[in-house]
Design a protein around this motif. Structure first.
Motif, PDB file in Angstrom:
ATOM      1  N   GLY A  68       1.162  -1.122  -0.400  1.00  0.00           N
ATOM      2  CA  GLY A  68       0.295  -0.027  -0.370  1.00  0.00           C
ATOM      3  C   GLY A  68       1.113   1.413  -0.116  1.00  0.00           C
ATOM      4  O   GLY A  68       1.896   1.104   0.470  1.00  0.00           O
ATOM      5  N   GLU A  69       0.480   2.436  -0.655  1.00  0.00           N
ATOM      6  CA  GLU A  69       1.405   3.728  -0.574  1.00  0.00           C
ATOM      7  C   GLU A  69       1.829   4.005   1.107  1.00  0.00           C
ATOM      8  O   GLU A  69       2.301   4.588   1.011  1.00  0.00           O
ATOM      9  CB  GLU A  69       0.326   4.512  -1.991  1.00  0.00           C
ATOM     10  N   GLU A  70       0.947   4.110   1.768  1.00  0.00           N
ATOM     11  CA  GLU A  70       0.946   4.867   2.932  1.00  0.00           C
ATOM     12  C   GLU A  70       1.323   3.681   3.590  1.00  0.00           C
ATOM     13  O   GLU A  70       1.927   4.159   4.490  1.00  0.00           O
ATOM     14  CB  GLU A  70      -0.419   5.657   3.854  1.00  0.00           C
ATOM     15  N   VAL A  85      -1.910  -1.805  -3.885  1.00  0.00           N
ATOM     16  CA  VAL A  85      -3.197  -0.467  -3.228  1.00  0.00           C
ATOM     17  C   VAL A  85      -3.001   1.049  -3.241  1.00  0.00           C
ATOM     18  O   VAL A  85      -1.606   1.586  -2.436  1.00  0.00           O
ATOM     19  CB  VAL A  85      -3.843  -0.963  -2.427  1.00  0.00           C
ATOM     20  N   ASP A  86      -3.511   2.087  -3.836  1.00  0.00           N
ATOM     21  CA  ASP A  86      -3.477   3.119  -3.798  1.00  0.00           C
ATOM     22  C   ASP A  86      -4.920   3.324  -3.395  1.00  0.00           C
ATOM     23  O   ASP A  86      -6.189   3.679  -3.606  1.00  0.00           O
ATOM     24  CB  ASP A  86      -3.061   4.393  -5.151  1.00  0.00           C
ATOM     25  N   PRO A  87      -5.042   3.329  -1.839  1.00  0.00           N
ATOM     26  CA  PRO A  87      -6.087   4.494  -1.465  1.00  0.00           C
ATOM     27  C   PRO A  87      -6.773   5.268  -1.584  1.00  0.00           C
ATOM     28  O   PRO A  87      -7.834   5.727  -1.774  1.00  0.00           O
ATOM     29  CB  PRO A  87      -5.593   4.370   0.231  1.00  0.00           C
ATOM     30  N   LEU A  88      -5.698   7.036  -2.010  1.00  0.00           N
ATOM     31  CA  LEU A  88      -6.938   7.550  -2.625  1.00  0.00           C
ATOM     32  C   LEU A  88      -5.512   8.574  -3.804  1.00  0.00           C
ATOM     33  O   LEU A  88      -4.441   8.542  -3.144  1.00  0.00           O
ATOM     34  CB  LEU A  88      -6.695   9.356  -0.875  1.00  0.00           C
ATOM     35  N   ASP A  89      -5.894   7.779  -5.041  1.00  0.00           N
ATOM     36  CA  ASP A  89      -5.796   8.436  -5.961  1.00  0.00           C
ATOM     37  C   ASP A  89      -5.324   9.432  -6.244  1.00  0.00           C
ATOM     38  O   ASP A  89      -6.775  10.019  -6.393  1.00  0.00           O
ATOM     39  CB  ASP A  89      -4.864   7.801  -7.095  1.00  0.00           C
ATOM     40  N   GLY A  90      -4.617  10.934  -6.266  1.00  0.00           N
ATOM     41  CA  GLY A  90      -5.423  12.662  -6.622  1.00  0.00           C
ATOM     42  C   GLY A  90      -5.516  13.086  -4.886  1.00  0.00           C
ATOM     43  O   GLY A  90      -6.096  14.053  -4.879  1.00  0.00           O
ATOM     44  N   PRO A 212       4.483   1.957  -8.383  1.00  0.00           N
ATOM     45  CA  PRO A 212       3.222   0.165  -8.521  1.00  0.00           C
ATOM     46  C   PRO A 212       1.674   0.884  -8.826  1.00  0.00           C
ATOM     47  O   PRO A 212       1.494  -0.240  -9.298  1.00  0.00           O
ATOM     48  CB  PRO A 212       3.927  -0.693  -7.961  1.00  0.00           C
ATOM     49  N   TRP A 213       1.519   1.023  -7.426  1.00  0.00           N
ATOM     50  CA  TRP A 213       0.272   1.109  -6.797  1.00  0.00           C
ATOM     51  C   TRP A 213      -0.849   2.715  -8.196  1.00  0.00           C
ATOM     52  O   TRP A 213      -1.828   2.554  -8.140  1.00  0.00           O
ATOM     53  CB  TRP A 213      -0.126   1.753  -5.860  1.00  0.00           C
ATOM     54  N   ASP A 214       0.430   3.753  -8.547  1.00  0.00           N
ATOM     55  CA  ASP A 214      -0.056   4.489  -9.493  1.00  0.00           C
ATOM     56  C   ASP A 214      -0.474   3.572 -10.955  1.00  0.00           C
ATOM     57  O   ASP A 214      -1.281   4.400 -11.915  1.00  0.00           O
ATOM     58  CB  ASP A 214       1.084   5.679  -9.833  1.00  0.00           C
ATOM     59  N   LEU A 215       0.119   2.571 -11.688  1.00  0.00           N
ATOM     60  CA  LEU A 215      -0.015   1.797 -12.396  1.00  0.00           C
ATOM     61  C   LEU A 215      -0.499   0.634 -12.824  1.00  0.00           C
ATOM     62  O   LEU A 215      -1.468   0.499 -13.582  1.00  0.00           O
ATOM     63  CB  LEU A 215       1.726   1.665 -12.377  1.00  0.00           C
TER      64      LEU A 215
HETATM   65 CA    CA Z   1      -1.774   7.868  -6.506  1.00  0.00          CA
END
Ligand code: CA
Ligand code: IPD
Ligand code: CA
Length: 273
Positions: A68-70, A85-90, A212-215
């Protein structure tokens, strides 16, 4: 389209995180915010959403790994499967109340992405795909756009900002895009940029300095919608290089050619003073 049990687990996790994000969006001015790097924000909303997704996925598949990103990486006893996992992208959009952000979940099996989901809770748009089963938006099959002429194409990109990425190179890339495409867009959520290419709203998209989580989810969405993805040299090292070009095959190839030409001009021009 009947969803597999696996996709239902991912959708349930995304909807729960989406409800939490919508609640936090209403309270955005009171959200605890910190910086992970120059203009790279993280909020309590990001962390809360990630914990909700992680717990929901772990309930259904306790032995799978998790990235996960965070919260970073957690190994699983099942070495074949890993959630990305990207829990909040943007997050920057979210902090400004711009309703263009998403929860993004991908499942990797033996190094290949086999299931993908990107959900924008602000407009309830759910993009899903499973390998070999096509891509869908709210249960309607989606396909990449068929446009072949760059002069008719609307393209999105990511933009570096002070302290992150190569601004001078980006200026060359943007100038090349403005010379060739009908329109250039910067929306601020990489996972939605890729989902919109899969839905045929954007003819192509490129970005560097991605994680990786953005893609992960977006790569499968574009492929299952009949599109193509590569790194910015036209190769397969998308995750390793953290860069992507996406579109139908003709548009992706032409985009890569234009970006390589821009990079050459940048190199010839030499680093700005
Ligand atoms: Ca992102
Ligand atoms: C960011 C967004 C943005 C992209 C950045 C990403 P985040 O993700 O996708 O559009 O340009 O490179 O880091 O930080 O909001 O999850
Ligand atoms: Ca994020």
């Amino acid at each position: 389209m009947p969803h597999s049990a696996l996709l239902n687990v991912m959708i349930k996790a995304a909807y729960r995180a989406g409800r939490s994000l919508k609640r936090d969006l209403g309270e955005v001015e009171n959200l605890q915010v910190s910086l992970k790097g120059p203009r790279n924000f993280v909020t309590a909303a990001d962390r809360r959403a990630e914990e909700i997704v992680r717990a929901e996925l772990a309930k259904a598949r306790p032995d799978y790994g998790f990235l996960g990103e965070e919260g970073g990486a957690r190994a699983g006893t099942d070495k074949s499967h890993r959630w990305i996992v990207d829990p909040l992208d943007g997050t920057t959009n979210f902090l400004h109340g711009i309703p263009h952000f998403a929860v993004s979940i991908a499942l990797e099996r033996d190094g290949a992405i086999v299931a993908a989901l990107t959900f924008n809770p602000a407009n309830d748009e759910l993009f899903v795909a499973e390998r070999g089963k096509g891509a869908f938006l709210n249960d309607r099959r989606i396909r990449v756009a068929a446009r072949q002429r760059t002069a008719d194409a609307v393209v999105a990109c990511g933009l570096p900002h002070y302290g992150r990425g190569n601004l001078a190179l980006a200026r060359h890339e943007i100038a090349a895009a403005q010379r060739h495409f009908a329109g250039l867009r910067r929306y601020g959520a990489a996972t939605l940029d890729l989902a919109w290419v899969a839905a045929g709203r954007l003819d192509a998209y490129w970005e560097r300095d991605l994680s990786p989580w953005d893609l992960a989810a977006g790569m499968l969405l574009v492929r299952e919608a009949g599109g193509f993805v590569s790194d910015l040299d036209g190769g397969e090292a998308i995750m390793a290089k953290g860069q992507i070009a996406a579109g139908n095959e003709a548009m992706r190839r032409e985009l890569v050619r234009l970006l390589q030409q821009a990079a050459k001009e940048f190199a010839e021009e030499g680093a700005p003073p």
